[in-house]
Design a protein around this motif. Structure first.
Motif, PDB file in Angstrom:
ATOM      1  N   LEU A 137      41.991  62.650  40.382  1.00  0.00           N
ATOM      2  CA  LEU A 137      41.046  62.078  39.428  1.00  0.00           C
ATOM      3  C   LEU A 137      41.745  61.161  38.433  1.00  0.00           C
ATOM      4  O   LEU A 137      41.103  60.314  37.810  1.00  0.00           O
ATOM      5  N   ILE A 138      43.038  61.334  38.261  1.00  0.00           N
ATOM      6  CA  ILE A 138      43.840  60.463  37.399  1.00  0.00           C
ATOM      7  C   ILE A 138      44.826  59.706  38.281  1.00  0.00           C
ATOM      8  O   ILE A 138      45.501  60.279  39.121  1.00  0.00           O
ATOM      9  N   GLY A 139      44.913  58.382  38.069  1.00  0.00           N
ATOM     10  CA  GLY A 139      45.846  57.559  38.831  1.00  0.00           C
ATOM     11  C   GLY A 139      45.289  57.081  40.156  1.00  0.00           C
ATOM     12  O   GLY A 139      44.129  57.328  40.515  1.00  0.00           O
ATOM     13  N   ASP A 140      46.094  56.347  40.885  1.00  0.00           N
ATOM     14  CA  ASP A 140      45.776  55.767  42.198  1.00  0.00           C
ATOM     15  C   ASP A 140      44.764  54.625  42.094  1.00  0.00           C
ATOM     16  O   ASP A 140      45.123  53.467  42.277  1.00  0.00           O
ATOM     17  N   VAL A 141      43.488  54.929  41.833  1.00  0.00           N
ATOM     18  CA  VAL A 141      42.475  53.872  41.704  1.00  0.00           C
ATOM     19  C   VAL A 141      41.505  54.222  40.585  1.00  0.00           C
ATOM     20  O   VAL A 141      41.151  55.391  40.390  1.00  0.00           O
ATOM     21  N   TRP A 142      41.093  53.216  39.827  1.00  0.00           N
ATOM     22  CA  TRP A 142      39.954  53.392  38.938  1.00  0.00           C
ATOM     23  C   TRP A 142      38.738  53.750  39.782  1.00  0.00           C
ATOM     24  O   TRP A 142      38.588  53.238  40.900  1.00  0.00           O
ATOM     25  N   GLU A 191      45.077  53.926  56.531  1.00  0.00           N
ATOM     26  CA  GLU A 191      43.788  54.620  56.531  1.00  0.00           C
ATOM     27  C   GLU A 191      43.692  55.745  55.515  1.00  0.00           C
ATOM     28  O   GLU A 191      42.615  56.035  55.002  1.00  0.00           O
ATOM     29  N   ALA A 192      44.808  56.394  55.186  1.00  0.00           N
ATOM     30  CA  ALA A 192      44.756  57.594  54.354  1.00  0.00           C
ATOM     31  C   ALA A 192      44.803  57.311  52.855  1.00  0.00           C
ATOM     32  O   ALA A 192      44.664  58.241  52.057  1.00  0.00           O
ATOM     33  N   GLU A 193      44.989  56.056  52.470  1.00  0.00           N
ATOM     34  CA  GLU A 193      45.013  55.723  51.047  1.00  0.00           C
ATOM     35  C   GLU A 193      43.596  55.482  50.528  1.00  0.00           C
ATOM     36  O   GLU A 193      42.721  55.025  51.280  1.00  0.00           O
ATOM     37  N   PRO A 194      43.341  55.737  49.239  1.00  0.00           N
ATOM     38  CA  PRO A 194      42.049  55.376  48.667  1.00  0.00           C
ATOM     39  C   PRO A 194      41.802  53.870  48.789  1.00  0.00           C
ATOM     40  O   PRO A 194      42.719  53.064  48.615  1.00  0.00           O
ATOM     41  N   VAL A 195      40.575  53.511  49.097  1.00  0.00           N
ATOM     42  CA  VAL A 195      40.230  52.101  49.159  1.00  0.00           C
ATOM     43  C   VAL A 195      40.330  51.513  47.758  1.00  0.00           C
ATOM     44  O   VAL A 195      40.034  52.186  46.757  1.00  0.00           O
ATOM     45  N   VAL A 196      40.755  50.256  47.676  1.00  0.00           N
ATOM     46  CA  VAL A 196      40.932  49.594  46.387  1.00  0.00           C
ATOM     47  C   VAL A 196      40.434  48.161  46.510  1.00  0.00           C
ATOM     48  O   VAL A 196      40.317  47.624  47.618  1.00  0.00           O
ATOM     49  N   HIS A 197      40.146  47.530  45.384  1.00  0.00           N
ATOM     50  CA  HIS A 197      39.619  46.163  45.327  1.00  0.00           C
ATOM     51  C   HIS A 197      38.210  46.078  45.907  1.00  0.00           C
ATOM     52  O   HIS A 197      37.874  45.152  46.642  1.00  0.00           O
ATOM     53  N   VAL A 198      37.386  47.059  45.536  1.00  0.00           N
ATOM     54  CA  VAL A 198      35.966  46.983  45.868  1.00  0.00           C
ATOM     55  C   VAL A 198      35.160  46.941  44.570  1.00  0.00           C
ATOM     56  O   VAL A 198      35.530  47.551  43.563  1.00  0.00           O
ATOM     57  N   VAL A 205      30.835  51.754  33.941  1.00  0.00           N
ATOM     58  CA  VAL A 205      31.990  52.536  33.519  1.00  0.00           C
ATOM     59  C   VAL A 205      32.856  52.898  34.719  1.00  0.00           C
ATOM     60  O   VAL A 205      32.349  53.277  35.782  1.00  0.00           O
ATOM     61  N   LEU A 206      34.165  52.769  34.531  1.00  0.00           N
ATOM     62  CA  LEU A 206      35.151  53.237  35.498  1.00  0.00           C
ATOM     63  C   LEU A 206      35.991  54.314  34.833  1.00  0.00           C
ATOM     64  O   LEU A 206      36.246  54.270  33.638  1.00  0.00           O
ATOM     65  N   ARG A 207      36.460  55.248  35.629  1.00  0.00           N
ATOM     66  CA  ARG A 207      37.227  56.363  35.091  1.00  0.00           C
ATOM     67  C   ARG A 207      38.516  56.594  35.877  1.00  0.00           C
ATOM     68  O   ARG A 207      38.632  56.228  37.040  1.00  0.00           O
ATOM     69  N   GLY A 208      39.493  57.225  35.215  1.00  0.00           N
ATOM     70  CA  GLY A 208      40.629  57.824  35.899  1.00  0.00           C
ATOM     71  C   GLY A 208      41.909  57.036  35.985  1.00  0.00           C
ATOM     72  O   GLY A 208      42.955  57.611  36.256  1.00  0.00           O
ATOM     73  N   GLY A 209      41.886  55.716  35.788  1.00  0.00           N
ATOM     74  CA  GLY A 209      43.122  54.950  35.878  1.00  0.00           C
ATOM     75  C   GLY A 209      43.539  54.663  37.302  1.00  0.00           C
ATOM     76  O   GLY A 209      42.989  55.209  38.271  1.00  0.00           O
ATOM     77  N   ASP A 245      33.676  47.343  33.280  1.00  0.00           N
ATOM     78  CA  ASP A 245      33.794  45.982  33.794  1.00  0.00           C
ATOM     79  C   ASP A 245      32.473  45.567  34.421  1.00  0.00           C
ATOM     80  O   ASP A 245      31.562  46.381  34.610  1.00  0.00           O
ATOM     81  N   TYR A 246      32.409  44.279  34.739  1.00  0.00           N
ATOM     82  CA  TYR A 246      31.233  43.764  35.425  1.00  0.00           C
ATOM     83  C   TYR A 246      31.145  44.388  36.818  1.00  0.00           C
ATOM     84  O   TYR A 246      32.177  44.590  37.479  1.00  0.00           O
ATOM     85  N   PRO A 247      29.952  44.654  37.320  1.00  0.00           N
ATOM     86  CA  PRO A 247      29.827  45.311  38.633  1.00  0.00           C
ATOM     87  C   PRO A 247      30.294  44.455  39.806  1.00  0.00           C
ATOM     88  O   PRO A 247      30.434  44.973  40.911  1.00  0.00           O
ATOM     89  N   VAL A 248      30.552  43.164  39.566  1.00  0.00           N
ATOM     90  CA  VAL A 248      31.017  42.289  40.652  1.00  0.00           C
ATOM     91  C   VAL A 248      32.538  42.247  40.749  1.00  0.00           C
ATOM     92  O   VAL A 248      33.080  41.660  41.692  1.00  0.00           O
ATOM     93  N   ARG A 249      33.261  42.844  39.821  1.00  0.00           N
ATOM     94  CA  ARG A 249      34.714  42.724  39.785  1.00  0.00           C
ATOM     95  C   ARG A 249      35.367  43.352  41.019  1.00  0.00           C
ATOM     96  O   ARG A 249      35.095  44.495  41.368  1.00  0.00           O
ATOM     97  N   ARG A 250      36.275  42.585  41.633  1.00  0.00           N
ATOM     98  CA  ARG A 250      36.996  43.082  42.811  1.00  0.00           C
ATOM     99  C   ARG A 250      38.502  42.915  42.702  1.00  0.00           C
ATOM    100  O   ARG A 250      39.238  43.507  43.489  1.00  0.00           O
ATOM    101  N   GLN A 251      38.982  42.113  41.746  1.00  0.00           N
ATOM    102  CA  GLN A 251      40.429  41.931  41.638  1.00  0.00           C
ATOM    103  C   GLN A 251      41.091  43.105  40.931  1.00  0.00           C
ATOM    104  O   GLN A 251      42.313  43.272  41.007  1.00  0.00           O
ATOM    105  N   ILE A 252      40.317  43.934  40.241  1.00  0.00           N
ATOM    106  CA  ILE A 252      40.878  45.095  39.558  1.00  0.00           C
ATOM    107  C   ILE A 252      41.197  46.188  40.580  1.00  0.00           C
ATOM    108  O   ILE A 252      40.706  46.183  41.707  1.00  0.00           O
ATOM    109  N   PHE A 253      42.010  47.142  40.161  1.00  0.00           N
ATOM    110  CA  PHE A 253      42.460  48.198  41.082  1.00  0.00           C
ATOM    111  C   PHE A 253      41.442  49.338  41.100  1.00  0.00           C
ATOM    112  O   PHE A 253      41.706  50.464  40.668  1.00  0.00           O
TER     113      PHE A 253
END
Length: 459
Positions: A378-383, A294-301, A415-419, A436-444
């Motif tokens: 703001l840098i790392g963890d999730v785009w 629960e405490a990690e940033p959500v990813v693959h959205v 646009v995505l930021r932060g890595g 990236d395309y707004p539908v992308r979900r496989q990226i981090f």
């Protein structure tokens, strides 16, 4: 803009004071060689982790076979470093078209007469040997490609970007885990505000002095941003699960028309790789099946999911300019920093980068990476998705080729930021722009929310 605002438009670190420009030619060569070696070591980790049959398998039509990425890395290095900078004879001109990303869609690449695993490994080794020979002799000044080793830095970034792509392919492959890494650090900060108010006014966006910055990051230019509030941390799995559990995926009122159509067509009911079992959410992560932390940033959205959550939370996604001001603006000096924590290069204490871990860290895990305004991770963890379309800055000039950025400009890419945890330090900074395309979900990719201030908050 008021006189006070004009005075606080801000500056960058002086070009002559940039850490890379302060290096001697010998030290710059060593620094550059290390960046290239670090990228190659990671490419080896990602390709040596599986057998040859796995290397040539396409695990998703969204991705290339791993062996294509490996040879493409070598092909680009040959084109730019061996042929262009070095002026050497081509090694394999017969494969240029095979590894031109614009010639063949990812879905079609397995049918091409690609180099086999052994051939690809031999090819990238030969190219690297010649590239290092070029690096040892090339004057690192006097030309746009050679000044401060720009072309070599561009290729190191390119390889690390494909390493992150290959890491995403590993996430999509079936089978037992083959990648291993220690867990990221736990939360290390106490109670902090849920959001931070960013003051209105101008700041300097982009860069004109980063030697290895890519064309879409340039030039530096003043941008006025109204005061706004931004989340202190990225949105967590627990917060996003509340949206899903409240029926957020079933209620079109939270979604844009385009987002709802895509969600419906593909029957999307949760972040990619999530699965509901009884009263809990579970996920697949690099071959491991585990309860969603629960405490990690959500990813693959996707962008659409991020935007829907923000609407449900009575907030919005930040613009790209808002994100960068929150990350770089120092209110005490008015200067735009290279990174949220200052001008020094990222370390393991600043951010979750470089595949050091195989997942995002808990929010609050990197107190040394906080921005001067108090915004974390703001840098790392999730785009992080922003609401902005990808476009050139005022005065943009394509360099060294249009296909790096310019052909992607327009409303089709967000646009995505932060890595992310899969982004290497050489390929991220406060000005770096991904898209990236707004539908992308496989990226981090994850996100954080922002909101406009109320009249009372504005005073």
């Amino acid at each position: 803009m008021s006189t006070a605002d004009s005075a606080m438009t801000g500056t960058e670190v002086a070009a002559s004071a940039h850490p890379l420009r302060a290096l001697s030619a010998q030290d710059l060569r060593a620094h550059t060689a290390h960046a290239l070696e670090r990228a190659r070591k990671r490419s080896g980790t990602l390709t040596d982790a599986v057998d040859d049959a796995d290397l040539v398998t396409q695990h998703s039509k969204l991705m290339s076979p791993l062996v294509w990425d490996l040879a493409h890395i070598g092909s680009q290095e040959e084109l730019w470093l061996v042929r262009d900078v070095g002026g050497r004879q081509p090694l394999r001109p017969d494969i240029d078209d095979l590894y031109d990303a614009f010639q063949h869609a990812r879905a079609d690449r397995p049918a091409l007469p690609l180099l086999g695993p052994g051939e690809a490994r031999a090819y990238v080794r030969e190219v690297r040997a010649k590239a290092f020979d070029v690096l040892s002799q090339a004057p690192l000044e006097g030309g746009a490609l050679t000044d401060t080793a720009f072309a070599f830095g561009m290729i190191a970034q390119h390889e690390q970007q494909h390493d992150e792509t290959m890491l995403a392919t590993h996430q999509l492959r079936k089978g037992d885990p083959v990648l291993h890494a220690p867990s990221p650090p736990p939360r290390r900060v106490g109670a902090v505000p849920a959001e931070i108010v960013v003051p209105g006014g101008s700041f300097l966006m982009g860069t004109s002095v980063e030697p290895w910055a890519l064309d879409n990051e340039r030039p530096a230019h003043p941008v006025f941003v109204d005061a706004f509030a931004i989340d202190t941390f990225p949105v967590t799995n627990g917060q996003f699960a509340a949206f899903a559990d409240a029926g957020g995926y079933q209620q079109p009122r939270w979604w844009s028309e385009q987002g709802w159509a895509y969600r419906t067509e593909h029957d999307i009911t949760a972040p990619r790789f999530w699965r509901r079992e009884q009263d809990a959410w579970w996920r697949t992560r690099f071959g491991r099946y585990e309860r969603v932390p629960e405490a990690e940033p959500v990813v693959h959205v996707s962008f659409h999911e991020a935007r829907a959550y923000a609407a449900w939370a009575r907030k919005r996604l930040p613009t790209e300019a808002e994100w960068e001001k929150a990350a770089r603006y120092d209110p005490h000096t008015g200067r735009s920093l290279r990174y949220p924590w200052g001008d020094g290069e990222p370390t393991a204490e600043h951010a979750n980068l470089g595949q050091r871990h195989l997942r995002p860290a808990e929010v609050g895990a990197y107190p040394r990476g906080v921005s001067p305004l108090g915004v974390h991770q703001l840098i790392g963890d999730v785009w992080e998705w922003t609401s902005s379309d990808f476009a050139g800055y005022p005065g943009f000039t394509a360099f060294p080729y249009r296909e790096y950025s310019e052909v992607f400009f327009g409303p089709g890419h967000k646009v995505l930021r932060g890595g992310s945890f899969g982004t290497d330090a050489v390929a991220i900074r406060g000005t770096f722009r991904n898209w990236d395309y707004p539908v992308r979900r496989q990226i981090f990719a994850g996100f954080r929310c922002a909101r406009d201030l109320t009249p009372a908050e504005r005073g």
